[in-house]
Design an enzyme around this catalytic site. Sequence first.
Site, PDB file in Angstrom:
ATOM      1  N   SER A 160      33.209  30.907 -41.477  1.00  0.00           N
ATOM      2  CA  SER A 160      33.548  30.047 -40.294  1.00  0.00           C
ATOM      3  C   SER A 160      34.778  30.753 -39.335  1.00  0.00           C
ATOM      4  O   SER A 160      35.131  31.715 -39.532  1.00  0.00           O
ATOM      5  CB  SER A 160      34.051  28.743 -40.899  1.00  0.00           C
ATOM      6  OG  SER A 160      35.393  28.878 -41.191  1.00  0.00           O
ATOM      7  N   GLY A 162      34.159  32.755 -37.016  1.00  0.00           N
ATOM      8  CA  GLY A 162      34.225  34.115 -36.661  1.00  0.00           C
ATOM      9  C   GLY A 162      34.458  35.235 -37.696  1.00  0.00           C
ATOM     10  O   GLY A 162      34.369  36.201 -37.425  1.00  0.00           O
ATOM     11  N   GLU A 267      25.492  22.848 -32.586  1.00  0.00           N
ATOM     12  CA  GLU A 267      25.634  24.045 -31.626  1.00  0.00           C
ATOM     13  C   GLU A 267      24.206  24.587 -31.074  1.00  0.00           C
ATOM     14  O   GLU A 267      23.511  24.766 -31.780  1.00  0.00           O
ATOM     15  CB  GLU A 267      26.549  25.108 -32.196  1.00  0.00           C
ATOM     16  CG  GLU A 267      27.905  24.928 -32.730  1.00  0.00           C
ATOM     17  CD  GLU A 267      28.654  25.868 -33.182  1.00  0.00           C
ATOM     18  OE1 GLU A 267      29.084  26.862 -32.437  1.00  0.00           O
ATOM     19  OE2 GLU A 267      28.797  25.870 -34.392  1.00  0.00           O
ATOM     20  N   GLU A 279      23.776  26.171 -35.071  1.00  0.00           N
ATOM     21  CA  GLU A 279      24.460  25.850 -36.293  1.00  0.00           C
ATOM     22  C   GLU A 279      24.775  24.201 -36.168  1.00  0.00           C
ATOM     23  O   GLU A 279      24.665  23.612 -35.119  1.00  0.00           O
ATOM     24  CB  GLU A 279      25.541  26.511 -36.648  1.00  0.00           C
ATOM     25  CG  GLU A 279      25.500  27.934 -36.926  1.00  0.00           C
ATOM     26  CD  GLU A 279      26.604  28.788 -37.159  1.00  0.00           C
ATOM     27  OE1 GLU A 279      26.624  30.007 -37.524  1.00  0.00           O
ATOM     28  OE2 GLU A 279      27.671  28.347 -37.082  1.00  0.00           O
ATOM     29  N   ASP A 286      35.772  22.196 -34.030  1.00  0.00           N
ATOM     30  CA  ASP A 286      36.960  22.629 -33.189  1.00  0.00           C
ATOM     31  C   ASP A 286      36.941  22.544 -31.677  1.00  0.00           C
ATOM     32  O   ASP A 286      37.637  22.204 -30.914  1.00  0.00           O
ATOM     33  CB  ASP A 286      37.529  24.109 -33.569  1.00  0.00           C
ATOM     34  CG  ASP A 286      36.141  25.145 -33.596  1.00  0.00           C
ATOM     35  OD1 ASP A 286      35.068  24.799 -32.938  1.00  0.00           O
ATOM     36  OD2 ASP A 286      36.396  26.443 -34.009  1.00  0.00           O
ATOM     37  N   THR A 287      35.536  22.788 -31.246  1.00  0.00           N
ATOM     38  CA  THR A 287      35.579  22.467 -29.438  1.00  0.00           C
ATOM     39  C   THR A 287      35.622  21.421 -29.198  1.00  0.00           C
ATOM     40  O   THR A 287      35.859  21.165 -28.200  1.00  0.00           O
ATOM     41  CB  THR A 287      34.116  23.149 -29.231  1.00  0.00           C
ATOM     42  OG1 THR A 287      32.936  22.124 -29.816  1.00  0.00           O
ATOM     43  CG2 THR A 287      33.894  24.700 -29.754  1.00  0.00           C
ATOM     44  N   ARG A 364      44.858  30.020 -35.099  1.00  0.00           N
ATOM     45  CA  ARG A 364      45.119  29.405 -33.874  1.00  0.00           C
ATOM     46  C   ARG A 364      46.395  28.227 -34.593  1.00  0.00           C
ATOM     47  O   ARG A 364      45.933  27.481 -35.448  1.00  0.00           O
ATOM     48  CB  ARG A 364      43.543  28.534 -33.882  1.00  0.00           C
ATOM     49  CG  ARG A 364      43.567  27.484 -32.638  1.00  0.00           C
ATOM     50  CD  ARG A 364      42.042  27.007 -32.419  1.00  0.00           C
ATOM     51  NE  ARG A 364      41.629  26.406 -33.585  1.00  0.00           N
ATOM     52  CZ  ARG A 364      40.381  26.628 -33.970  1.00  0.00           C
ATOM     53  NH1 ARG A 364      39.567  27.572 -33.488  1.00  0.00           N
ATOM     54  NH2 ARG A 364      39.993  26.021 -35.050  1.00  0.00           N
TER      55      ARG A 364
END
Length: 397
Positions: A160, A162, A267, A279, A286-287, A364
Amino acid sequence: MTRIGSVLSPIGHKALLLGSGELGKEVAIELMRIGVEVIACDKYPNAPAMQVAHRSHVFNMLDGKKLREIIELEKPQHIIPEIEAIATSTLVELEKEGYHVTPTARAAWLTMNREGIRRLAAEELGIPTSPYRFASTEEEFNEAVAAIGVPCVVKPIMSSSGHGQSVIRTANEIHRAWLTAQEGGRAGAGRVIVEGFIDFDYEITLLTVRSISGTNFCEPIGHIQIDGDYRYSWQPQAMTDTAKAQVQDIARRITDALGGYGIFGVEMFIKGNDVIFSEVSPRPHDTGMVTMISQDQSEFALHARALLGLPVPDIRFYGPSASRAVVVEGDTNRIEMDCIEQVLEEKGTQMRIFGKPEVQGHRRMAVILSTDTTVEAAKGKAERAYNKLKINLLPRQ
């Protein structure tokens, strides 16, 4: 009928979070607002959700034996996976024994593994996806790249944010992409997916809520990812009525197949009126942190409400909003967010600092949220606020 008794009492309602990052922290807060006892679990101490939960456990959630031990100790009414790195086969066993997994153990199992969810979407449901091949060895990987063609995207089937993801643009990058995928998998080296490169106008997350009220959709969220990790998101993403109807249809079909109650982050790539499924996460996305300022109920509040079996009759959208992730690079356990009074000086601006205890590499650590009369204005406001933020990395202690 849902009953919630006095917290920390024998008649209380108990939820166990498997994953205690910034998303889990917000879910914990929303559950506690409804009077639920929250136990936070993660592989490291002092994770964000642990800082607000009633108590916590630190262990490797890929260890099925330890996972079972903690769940049998706590006996929660709800087991809530918040990350992918979990022994999902153990969750399947526990669900058969009577435990409740959000949204279902099968959904957690399928979506932890990109192969499971891709085969469900493309091969069982007939939903449009990018062309793809799976590979377990470097030889199979080379054959998959040759079949898909360059450029293509490579991801571990279990990862996850990336991790382990790369884009192959030339033949010289093939071996490096294989090594990157092997190093970045959630469960270590293993199987990968090779996907055809999609020509798209924009990508979205459609937050889809399944509850006793039925299925509801948030306004579509546009976003930008860098190296597979979210950096910016905004709501609503402008799209045609035709495309919007298609994304809702795809989201409904995939979430109906997964089942259960809760929020799903679906997504998709959009090219004109054409929609390609990418996905799905059976949990807050998170978005979707932008919903902490854009809606009357954030994605976390919606998740908590739905998984408890409570109705979600509507979702009230306030207006154009944006989020800007704050990613810190370095190696320290002492991080200062500075000049916050300047970050927050414009109207319609908020900030959430996650409280992660350290950074090693890049991580993050916070998010800036904004609202305005248009999406572009909200994005500009969030970026201005971000540029005023100063981050001090003090020597590790």
